[in-house]
Design an enzyme around this catalytic site. Structure first.
Site, PDB file in Angstrom:
ATOM      1  N   CYS A 354       0.793  -1.233   0.000  1.00  0.00           N
ATOM      2  CA  CYS A 354       0.000   0.000   0.000  1.00  0.00           C
ATOM      3  C   CYS A 354       0.826   1.285   0.000  1.00  0.00           C
ATOM      4  O   CYS A 354       0.456   2.242  -0.707  1.00  0.00           O
ATOM      5  CB  CYS A 354      -0.996  -0.003   1.142  1.00  0.00           C
ATOM      6  SG  CYS A 354      -0.341  -0.424   2.754  1.00  0.00           S
ATOM      7  N   ARG A 383       7.039 -11.186   5.300  1.00  0.00           N
ATOM      8  CA  ARG A 383       6.675 -10.959   6.697  1.00  0.00           C
ATOM      9  C   ARG A 383       7.389 -11.977   7.572  1.00  0.00           C
ATOM     10  O   ARG A 383       7.405 -13.168   7.259  1.00  0.00           O
ATOM     11  CB  ARG A 383       5.159 -11.048   6.877  1.00  0.00           C
ATOM     12  CG  ARG A 383       4.441  -9.986   6.056  1.00  0.00           C
ATOM     13  CD  ARG A 383       2.948 -10.087   6.116  1.00  0.00           C
ATOM     14  NE  ARG A 383       2.345  -9.079   5.251  1.00  0.00           N
ATOM     15  CZ  ARG A 383       1.042  -8.961   5.034  1.00  0.00           C
ATOM     16  NH1 ARG A 383       0.202  -9.789   5.631  1.00  0.00           N
ATOM     17  NH2 ARG A 383       0.573  -8.023   4.219  1.00  0.00           N
ATOM     18  N   GLN A 401       0.556 -11.052  -2.967  1.00  0.00           N
ATOM     19  CA  GLN A 401      -0.818 -10.617  -2.735  1.00  0.00           C
ATOM     20  C   GLN A 401      -1.428 -10.075  -4.020  1.00  0.00           C
ATOM     21  O   GLN A 401      -0.766  -9.374  -4.785  1.00  0.00           O
ATOM     22  CB  GLN A 401      -0.857  -9.517  -1.667  1.00  0.00           C
ATOM     23  CG  GLN A 401      -0.536  -9.988  -0.265  1.00  0.00           C
ATOM     24  CD  GLN A 401      -0.792  -8.897   0.752  1.00  0.00           C
ATOM     25  OE1 GLN A 401      -0.397  -7.756   0.571  1.00  0.00           O
ATOM     26  NE2 GLN A 401      -1.475  -9.237   1.827  1.00  0.00           N
ATOM     27  N   ASP A 403      -3.203  -7.462  -4.647  1.00  0.00           N
ATOM     28  CA  ASP A 403      -3.456  -6.289  -3.828  1.00  0.00           C
ATOM     29  C   ASP A 403      -4.061  -5.164  -4.656  1.00  0.00           C
ATOM     30  O   ASP A 403      -3.518  -4.792  -5.696  1.00  0.00           O
ATOM     31  CB  ASP A 403      -2.128  -5.817  -3.223  1.00  0.00           C
ATOM     32  CG  ASP A 403      -2.259  -5.424  -1.770  1.00  0.00           C
ATOM     33  OD1 ASP A 403      -3.393  -5.431  -1.266  1.00  0.00           O
ATOM     34  OD2 ASP A 403      -1.236  -5.125  -1.145  1.00  0.00           O
ATOM     35  N   HIS A 405      -5.813  -1.134  -4.299  1.00  0.00           N
ATOM     36  CA  HIS A 405      -6.095   0.037  -3.483  1.00  0.00           C
ATOM     37  C   HIS A 405      -6.943   0.998  -4.302  1.00  0.00           C
ATOM     38  O   HIS A 405      -6.573   1.356  -5.422  1.00  0.00           O
ATOM     39  CB  HIS A 405      -4.805   0.694  -2.990  1.00  0.00           C
ATOM     40  CG  HIS A 405      -4.030  -0.210  -2.073  1.00  0.00           C
ATOM     41  ND1 HIS A 405      -3.000  -1.014  -2.511  1.00  0.00           N
ATOM     42  CD2 HIS A 405      -4.184  -0.473  -0.748  1.00  0.00           C
ATOM     43  CE1 HIS A 405      -2.541  -1.726  -1.489  1.00  0.00           C
ATOM     44  NE2 HIS A 405      -3.237  -1.417  -0.416  1.00  0.00           N
ATOM     45  N   LYS A 486     -12.108  -3.189   9.159  1.00  0.00           N
ATOM     46  CA  LYS A 486     -11.985  -4.181   8.087  1.00  0.00           C
ATOM     47  C   LYS A 486     -13.195  -5.087   8.060  1.00  0.00           C
ATOM     48  O   LYS A 486     -13.724  -5.470   9.106  1.00  0.00           O
ATOM     49  CB  LYS A 486     -10.713  -5.012   8.332  1.00  0.00           C
ATOM     50  CG  LYS A 486     -10.528  -6.219   7.418  1.00  0.00           C
ATOM     51  CD  LYS A 486      -9.241  -6.966   7.753  1.00  0.00           C
ATOM     52  CE  LYS A 486      -9.305  -7.671   9.075  1.00  0.00           C
ATOM     53  NZ  LYS A 486      -8.095  -8.472   9.361  1.00  0.00           N
ATOM     54  N   HIS A 532      -8.350  -0.509   1.071  1.00  0.00           N
ATOM     55  CA  HIS A 532      -7.390  -1.602   0.857  1.00  0.00           C
ATOM     56  C   HIS A 532      -8.181  -2.871   0.566  1.00  0.00           C
ATOM     57  O   HIS A 532      -9.158  -3.166   1.251  1.00  0.00           O
ATOM     58  CB  HIS A 532      -6.552  -1.853   2.114  1.00  0.00           C
ATOM     59  CG  HIS A 532      -5.788  -0.672   2.606  1.00  0.00           C
ATOM     60  ND1 HIS A 532      -4.415  -0.609   2.582  1.00  0.00           N
ATOM     61  CD2 HIS A 532      -6.207   0.499   3.167  1.00  0.00           C
ATOM     62  CE1 HIS A 532      -4.016   0.533   3.111  1.00  0.00           C
ATOM     63  NE2 HIS A 532      -5.089   1.222   3.476  1.00  0.00           N
TER      64      HIS A 532
END
Length: 671
Positions: A354, A383, A401, A403, A405, A486, A532
């Site tokens: 992000c 991670r 991911q 991902d 946004h 979330k 997100h």
């Protein structure tokens, strides 16, 4: 029912004629405040209570916690020097931690099970006793160092320890034999079943290492896991379920089907995908890309590593540093005397995509006419998961991911959330998952940034979008990230297990920290809202979940090898090779088995590899210009004209049918 003042809950249960054995047996009651109470509980005033049956979730939890106490008693009977940790119920079972001189062996588990059965048969009562003071507890528990620590920390216990120490008082549960003598006891908040005969079925399952209170700096203990149920039939059902779960274990299937591996040379939690696994992964990604293009997403890409300044700005180094790999100090230059001429900088492997997308947004001015702006990336992140929680593909240290946004105006937020949730659910259904519920994670009051109003607006916007979906919405208090609430999509697989899939988060914070703006219709500069969204969560985890959901028998459109031709004799090979060439021209993944193995062994090998379509050809097939089909379940369709076979296979694969083909289901495709 009512429990009159001065009488026990058990007396009220008996008076009401409620069951005392079987799956409907009442094991505890729930009071007006929602707290579970032992049947020996005596209210000071008349109390309305709800009877809790053994077969309910709450009843099973009490049975399992009581079984954990019986396990601890058995351990101290057989290993007198064992020190007690904690023993809570968990999903489908229980565990108890012990400090012992040596690790438990399989033979030890057998001996402990035998001793537990003796204790259950003896019909010991669980009797609650309140300790008058911390000092009294310390004196009674002088030989149990871990229990003493819990007593000292009773005002700040975590959720795993809440069964051990109550908030306002300290209690012990004594196990009392038929003669009325106390034979064992444990510091515990309770409640428990009335006596050990209320634990009709249990089994010890495994042993694992565990650190006291989850801290690797503490001593390593032995954790014994078990399961307990309200009846022998329910235990048998669960054991069958476990066997099926083991058969579907993606780590086992990954090796058997040659999909992926975890080489020791690479490191824990860092998988490599083999050609077959790579094919499945490519199909997952390619279809996702296609759907995102259709939905108006724009594709971006960002590096795997960055200077620390980016994560200082985003706040990750303040709030997420424990989940990041250590910094790499680079770019330092020394002069001839070894003195620093140019200071170095810390670089980090990225744990999130992000912040990079914020920089892309900020790279030039933005107009309200560009919003909502939907940026999408298959971005690899890293991670630092502790070694104890790394698990196959479902908990890794390096992941990709899907991902996205989305940057939008306040007026666009609600419509965008509803549209986004619909997009997510539809795409998951396309991959064969269709049993969902939603979870709303709200603010952790000890770990958040931003103002109360933005959190309220963001939370309510997510709640409205989730409720509008028509799915069940489950609260997750305190489960939000530091920057915003979330909604997560929880999907149930073929075994009924829940997996967290897609997540959608509303973020007012990062746009502010990065100074993101757009020009509004009146010419003013306004702050966008950021959403997100990770649809798979991570491709690795999604791959693992689908592997277990399908037990490795992926739908034909995802299968690494979709069709294998098996000639009955060598002279039939060329005929199948021509059919295979036509299928490849249609984009199908086809092989012809030219090995020296006998036909039946070839069929067995490729069925074991879970290939959805086997095409067989013998003399009659060649003469008729046909092929015969054999499916995973062993069913067959014989002598299908090659033209019809090619057309039907192409339709099935392009339709992305998620069912496993059989003679019955595929015959209609040929009609």
């Amino acid at each position: 029912m009512k429990v009159p003042a001065g009488t026990t809950a058990g007396s009220a249960v008996t008076e009401a004629g409620l069951p005392s054995n079987g799956e409907e047996a009442v094991v505890v009651v729930r009071d007006q405040d929602g707290d579970l109470r032992d049947l020996t509980w005596v209210p000071e005033a008349d109390a309305e209570v709800e009877a809790v049956a053994a077969g309910s979730e709450a009843g099973r939890s009490v049975i399992r916690h009581s079984a954990a106490h019986v396990l601890a008693q058995a351990v101290q009977d057989l290993f007198a020097d064992a020190k007690l940790g904690i023993g809570p119920p968990v999903q489908d079972g229980f565990y108890y931690d012990f400090d012992v001189e040596r690790p438990f062996t399989p033979e030890d588990l057998q001996a402990l099970e035998k001793r537990m059965k003796q204790i259950l048969k003896s019909g010991q009562q669980f009797r609650r006793r309140r300790l008058d003071s911390v000092e009294a507890a310390q004196q009674e528990l002088a030989g149990e160092p871990y229990k003493l620590e819990l007593v000292d920390l009773k005002s700040e216990v975590d959720t795993s320890e809440v069964m051990e120490v109550g908030g306002g008082e300290l209690t012990v549960y004594d196990n009392v034999d038929r003669r009325g003598e106390v034979v064992w006891g444990d510091l515990c908040r309770g409640p428990h079943v009335p006596h050990t005969r209320f634990i009709p079925a249990f089994k010890l399952t495994r042993v694992a290492a565990a650190y006291w209170r989850g801290d690797q700096n503490n001593r390593q203990l032995q954790r014994v896991y078990g399961t307990a149920w309200e009846s022998k039939d329910k235990l048998a059902e669960y054991e069958q379920w476990l066997a099926e779960a083991e058969r579907r274990d993606h780590r086992k299937l990954g090796a058997e089907l040659d999909l992926f591996s975890f080489p020791e040379e690479v490191g824990s939690g860092l998988p490599v995908f083999h050609p077959k696994g790579g094919t499945i992964r490519r199909e997952l990604e390619d279809y996702s890309r296609k759907r995102h293009e259709e939905a108006g997403y724009e594709f971006v890409n960002s590096p795997h590593i960055t200077k620390d300044a980016l994560f200082k700005t985003s706040g990750h180094l303040d709030w997420y540093a424990d989940g990041m790999f250590p910094a790499m100090h680079l770019d330092e230059e020394l002069d001839a005397d070894g003195e620093v001429r140019k200071p170095g900088q810390d670089y980090y492997l990225k744990p999130m995509n992000c912040p990079f997308h914020n920089l892309i947004y900020r790279s030039r001015g933005r107009s309200y006419r560009e919003l909502p702006l939907r940026l999408f990336e298959f971005g690899s992140v890293y991670r630092y998961e502790k070694s104890g929680v790394v698990h196959g593909l479902t908990r890794v240290r390096g992941m990709t991911q899907d991902d996205a946004h989305i940057y939008c105006t306040p007026d666009q937020l609600q419509d965008e959330l509803k549209s986004l949730l619909g997009f997510v659910l539809d795409l998951l259904r396309d991959y064969g998952l269709d049993d969902f519920y939603l979870e709303l994670s709200t603010r952790n009051e000890e770990k958040y940034v931003g103002d109360d109003e933005s959190w309220r607006v963001a939370t309510e916007a997510l709640r409205e979008a989730a409720q509008d979906s028509g799915l069940d919405l489950v609260p997750d208090p305190g489960g939000a990230a530091f920057y915003g609430p979330k909604v997560s999509v929880q999907a149930r697989d073929a075994l009924g297990r829940s997996w967290q899939m897609s997540t959608i988060q509303v973020d007012y914070h990062l746009p502010d920290r990065f100074g993101l703006e757009y020009t509004a219709p009146d010419g003013s500069k306004q702050r966008p809202i950021k959403i997100h969204r990770a649809l798979f969560g991570s491709i690795e985890r999604f791959f693992g979940v689908l592997t277990e959901h399908y037990a490795g028998a992926f739908p034909a459109w995802l299968s690494p090898v979709q069709v294998v031709g098996i000639p009955i004799a060598d002279e039939h090979t060329e005929h199948l090779a021509q059919v295979a060439q036509r299928l490849r021209a249609e984009g199908l993944r086809v092989e012809v088995d030219r090995s020296d193995d006998r036909m039946q062994k070839k069929i067995r090998n490729h069925t074991t590899q879970k290939v959805p379509f086997l095409l067989l050809a013998g003399g009659k097939d060649v003469e008729a210009g046909a092929v015969s089909f054999r499916f995973r379940d062993g069913s067959q369709i014989n002598e299908v004209p090659a033209d019809d076979a090619v057309a039907a296979l192409t339709r099935w694969v392009r339709r992305r049918d998620n069912t496993s083909p059989t003679a019955d289901t595929f015959r209609s495709e040929l009609a």
